[in-house]
Scaffold this active site. Structure first.
Site, PDB file in Angstrom:
ATOM      1  N   TYR A 141     -12.777 -49.892   1.708  1.00 38.23           N
ATOM      2  CA  TYR A 141     -11.976 -48.696   1.443  1.00 38.23           C
ATOM      3  C   TYR A 141     -12.855 -47.499   1.079  1.00 38.23           C
ATOM      4  O   TYR A 141     -12.495 -46.363   1.345  1.00 38.23           O
ATOM      5  CB  TYR A 141     -11.020 -48.941   0.265  1.00 38.23           C
ATOM      6  CG  TYR A 141      -9.683 -49.526   0.627  1.00 38.23           C
ATOM      7  CD1 TYR A 141      -9.591 -50.766   1.251  1.00 38.23           C
ATOM      8  CD2 TYR A 141      -8.500 -48.847   0.339  1.00 38.23           C
ATOM      9  CE1 TYR A 141      -8.372 -51.310   1.567  1.00 38.23           C
ATOM     10  CE2 TYR A 141      -7.267 -49.391   0.657  1.00 38.23           C
ATOM     11  CZ  TYR A 141      -7.204 -50.612   1.272  1.00 38.23           C
ATOM     12  OH  TYR A 141      -5.986 -51.145   1.576  1.00 38.23           O
ATOM     13  N   LYS A 186     -14.554 -64.251   2.696  1.00 43.22           N
ATOM     14  CA  LYS A 186     -14.808 -64.661   4.086  1.00 43.22           C
ATOM     15  C   LYS A 186     -16.311 -64.952   4.162  1.00 43.22           C
ATOM     16  O   LYS A 186     -17.056 -64.330   4.922  1.00 43.22           O
ATOM     17  CB  LYS A 186     -14.358 -63.540   5.041  1.00 43.22           C
ATOM     18  CG  LYS A 186     -14.440 -63.881   6.519  1.00 43.22           C
ATOM     19  CD  LYS A 186     -13.378 -64.860   6.992  1.00 43.22           C
ATOM     20  CE  LYS A 186     -13.620 -65.234   8.452  1.00 43.22           C
ATOM     21  NZ  LYS A 186     -12.706 -66.300   8.924  1.00 43.22           N
ATOM     22  N   ASP A 219      -8.623 -66.379   5.663  1.00 42.18           N
ATOM     23  CA  ASP A 219      -7.683 -66.756   6.728  1.00 42.18           C
ATOM     24  C   ASP A 219      -6.866 -67.986   6.334  1.00 42.18           C
ATOM     25  O   ASP A 219      -5.648 -68.018   6.479  1.00 42.18           O
ATOM     26  CB  ASP A 219      -8.391 -66.941   8.083  1.00 42.18           C
ATOM     27  CG  ASP A 219      -9.653 -67.784   8.004  1.00 42.18           C
ATOM     28  OD1 ASP A 219     -10.091 -68.112   6.885  1.00 42.18           O
ATOM     29  OD2 ASP A 219     -10.211 -68.130   9.068  1.00 42.18           O
ATOM     30  N   ASP A 243      -5.116 -56.253  -0.473  1.00 37.72           N
ATOM     31  CA  ASP A 243      -4.060 -55.393   0.070  1.00 37.72           C
ATOM     32  C   ASP A 243      -3.188 -56.206   1.025  1.00 37.72           C
ATOM     33  O   ASP A 243      -1.956 -56.191   0.945  1.00 37.72           O
ATOM     34  CB  ASP A 243      -4.709 -54.210   0.800  1.00 37.72           C
ATOM     35  CG  ASP A 243      -3.672 -53.292   1.432  1.00 37.72           C
ATOM     36  OD1 ASP A 243      -2.677 -52.974   0.748  1.00 37.72           O
ATOM     37  OD2 ASP A 243      -3.848 -52.900   2.599  1.00 37.72           O
ATOM     38  N   ASP A 247       0.959 -57.936   0.431  1.00 39.24           N
ATOM     39  CA  ASP A 247       2.147 -57.661   1.261  1.00 39.24           C
ATOM     40  C   ASP A 247       2.710 -58.993   1.758  1.00 39.24           C
ATOM     41  O   ASP A 247       3.926 -59.193   1.793  1.00 39.24           O
ATOM     42  CB  ASP A 247       1.807 -56.768   2.468  1.00 39.24           C
ATOM     43  CG  ASP A 247       2.038 -55.285   2.184  1.00 39.24           C
ATOM     44  OD1 ASP A 247       1.865 -54.878   1.012  1.00 39.24           O
ATOM     45  OD2 ASP A 247       2.382 -54.539   3.118  1.00 39.24           O
TER      46      ASP A 247
HETATM   47  C1  IPM Z   1      -1.313 -50.349  -1.564  1.00 37.85           C
HETATM   48  C2  IPM Z   1      -1.199 -49.405  -0.391  1.00 37.85           C
HETATM   49  C3  IPM Z   1      -2.411 -48.474  -0.387  1.00 37.85           C
HETATM   50  C4  IPM Z   1      -3.668 -49.332  -0.262  1.00 37.85           C
HETATM   51  C5  IPM Z   1      -2.376 -47.378   0.701  1.00 37.85           C
HETATM   52  C6  IPM Z   1      -1.140 -46.530   0.616  1.00 37.85           C
HETATM   53  C7  IPM Z   1      -3.611 -46.530   0.692  1.00 37.85           C
HETATM   54  O1  IPM Z   1      -1.089 -50.112   0.791  1.00 37.85           O
HETATM   55  O2  IPM Z   1      -1.384 -49.870  -2.699  1.00 37.85           O
HETATM   56  O3  IPM Z   1      -1.295 -51.551  -1.345  1.00 37.85           O
HETATM   57  O4  IPM Z   1      -4.044 -49.707   0.858  1.00 37.85           O
HETATM   58  O5  IPM Z   1      -4.269 -49.619  -1.290  1.00 37.85           O
HETATM   59 MG    MG Z   2      -0.846 -52.194   0.542  1.00 39.41          MG
END
Ligand code: IPM
Ligand code: MG
Length: 362
Positions: A141, A186, A219, A243, A247
Site C-alpha cells: 500500500y 506467502k 491462499d 484487506d 472482506d
Molecule cells: C479497507 C478499505 C481501504 C483499504 C480502501 C478504501 C483504501 O478497503 O479499509 O479495508 O484498502 O484499506
Molecule cells: Mg478493504
C-alpha cells in the site's frame, strides 16, 4: 469523563452511518454521565470537492489533538477516474499513516440471528469468534508506485520493526482471548513474507512463550477461513492480505455491514471505521446498515477511552437488535429490510434495557 471525538463522515453512505453511531455514543454518554464532544471534519471525496485535497491539514490537526476519530467511508464513482492525481482513498491511507495507526483490529463474531444471511452453512459458523490483526501502514500500500510506458510496479516493503510491533500487538490481544495466533504470509514466494515469518517466530519464542503460533500461507488461509473458521482465534497478517481476508471473513458474519474496526498505534488516539466502503449504489437512501459503524463506536470506547462497560453495552444493544430481527436490506430477505434510522432506533431502545443507568452505578 470528557472526550473530544472527531467525526469524518466521508462519502457515500459514510454520513448516514456515522450519524447513527454518533446518536448511539450520545445516548451512552448521557446514560453513563460522560461528556463526549463531536467535531465534524472533511476527508475523502467530500474533502477533494471542498478543498482539492483528500486529507486537509485542518482535519489531520484536529485528529491529532482528539481522543479518537470515527470515520464513515471514502470513495465513489465521481472521483474514481483511474487517471486522477488525487483520490479519496489517499486521504484514508494518509490519516492512518500520519497517526501511526499500524494495527488494524477486525473482529468477526457471527450473530446467531444473522446466520441465515451468510452463504456459509450455519453449522460451520456457530462458535466462530476470531480477530484479524491487519498491519496497516506498510507493505504494498505504501511502497513506491511507478508507471513507465507499458509497465507499472508497486513495491512491497517491510522492516523488522514494523513486523515486530504488529506481532506483539496480535500476541497481546491473543493473551486476553484463547492464546492462539495464526500468522498469514506467502513465504513460499515473497521475501517480505519470509522476513515476516522469521520475525513472528522469534518474537513469539522470545516474548510470548504462552502463545501458540501457527503459520499459514495466504491462499490456503482463504480456503480454511471458510472451511473451518471456528479453529481460528487471532489471525495476524500484512496490509493487503488483511484487506482481502477481512472482506472474505465478513461473509461469515453475513454482511460486510456488520464488521467494525479499530486502527491503533502507540498513542491513545485511534481511528474507528466500519470495514465496508462508501456503497455509492445505496447512498442517500437511508437504507445502509449502521451496525458496523455503531460497533466501531463501541471499539472506540474500549480502546481509546478505556470505557469497557460502555463498549459492552453498545455491543449487547446491537446483539439485541439483531436478535430481535431488526435487519437492514443487506441481511433481510429481499424487499424486507428496515431503514438505517429504524435499525439505529432499535439499538437505542436496547441500550435502555442493556445498560445500567448512572444512578445505579457506584
Ligand atoms: C479497507 C478499505 C481501504 C483499504 C480502501 C478504501 C483504501 O478497503 O479499509 O479495508 O484498502 O484499506
Ligand atoms: Mg478493504
Amino acid at each position: 469523563m470528557q472526550a473530544e471525538i472527531i467525526v469524518l463522515p466521508g462519502d457515500g453512505i459514510g454520513p448516514e452511518v456515522t450519524a447513527a453511531a454518533v446518536q448511539v455514543l450520545r445516548a451512552v454518554g448521557q446514560r453513563y454521565g460522560h461528556s463526549f464532544h463531536f467535531t465534524e471534519k472533511l476527508i475523502g471525496g467530500a474533502a477533494i470537492d471542498a478543498t482539492g485535497e483528500p486529507l486537509p491539514a485542518d482535519t489531520l490537526a484536529a485528529a491529532r489533538a482528539a481522543d479518537a476519530v470515527l470515520l464513515g467511508a471514502v470513495g465513489g464513482p465521481k472521483w474514481s477516474d483511474p487517471g486522477a492525481k488525487v483520490r479519496p482513498e489517499q486521504g484514508l491511507l494518509a490519516i492512518r499513516k500520519a497517526l501511526g495507526l499500524y494495527a488494524n483490529l477486525r473482529p468477526v463474531k457471527p450473530h446467531s440471528a444473522a446466520l441465515g444471511a451468510s452463504p456459509i452453512k450455519p453449522h460451520l459458523l456457530t462458535g466462530v469468534d476470531l480477530l484479524v490483526v491487519r498491519e496497516l501502514t506498510g507493505g504494498i500500500y505504501f511502497g513506491r508506485k511507478e508507471r513507465h510506458g507499458d509497465r507499472a510496479s508497486d513495491l512491497c516493503e517491510y522492516t523488522v520493526a514494523e513486523i515486530e510491533r504488529t506481532i506483539r500487538r496480535a500476541c497481546t490481544l491473543a493473551r486476553a482471548r484463547r492464546g492462539h495466533v495464526t500468522s498469514v504470509d506467502k513465504a513460499n514466494v515473497l521475501e517480505t513474507s519470509r522476513l515476516w515469518r522469521e520475525v513472528a517466530t522469534r518474537v513469539v519464542q522470545q516474548e510470548f512463550a504462552d502463545v501458540r503460533l501457527e503459520h499459514q500461507l495466504v491462499d490456503s488461509m482463504a480456503m480454511h477461513l471458510l472451511a473451518k473458521p471456528r479453529e481460528y482465534d487471532v489471525i495476524v497478517t500484512e496490509n493487503m492480505f488483511g484487506d482481502i481476508l477481512t472482506d472474505e471473513a465478513s461473509m461469515l458474519a453475513g454482511s460486510l455491514g456488520l464488521l467494525p474496526s479499530a486502527s491503533l498505534g502507540e498513542g491513545r488516539v485511534g481511528l474507528y471505521e466500519p470495514i465496508h466502503g462508501s456503497a455509492p449504489d445505496i447512498a442517500g437512501r437511508g437504507i445502509a446498515n449502521p451496525y458496523a459503524t455503531i460497533l466501531s463506536a463501541a471499539m472506540l470506547l474500549r480502546h481509546s477511552l478505556e470505557l469497557e462497560s460502555e463498549a459492552r453495552c453498545i455491543e449487547k444493544a446491537v446483539d439485541g437488535a439483531l436478535g430481535a430481527g431488526v435487519f437492514t436490506a443487506d441481511l433481510a430477505p429481499a424487499g424486507r429490510g428496515v431503514s438505517t434510522q429504524t435499525a439505529t432506533a432499535a439499538v437505542l431502545e436496547q441500550l435502555e434495557l442493556e445498560c445500567q443507568p448512572v444512578a445505579m452505578r457506584d
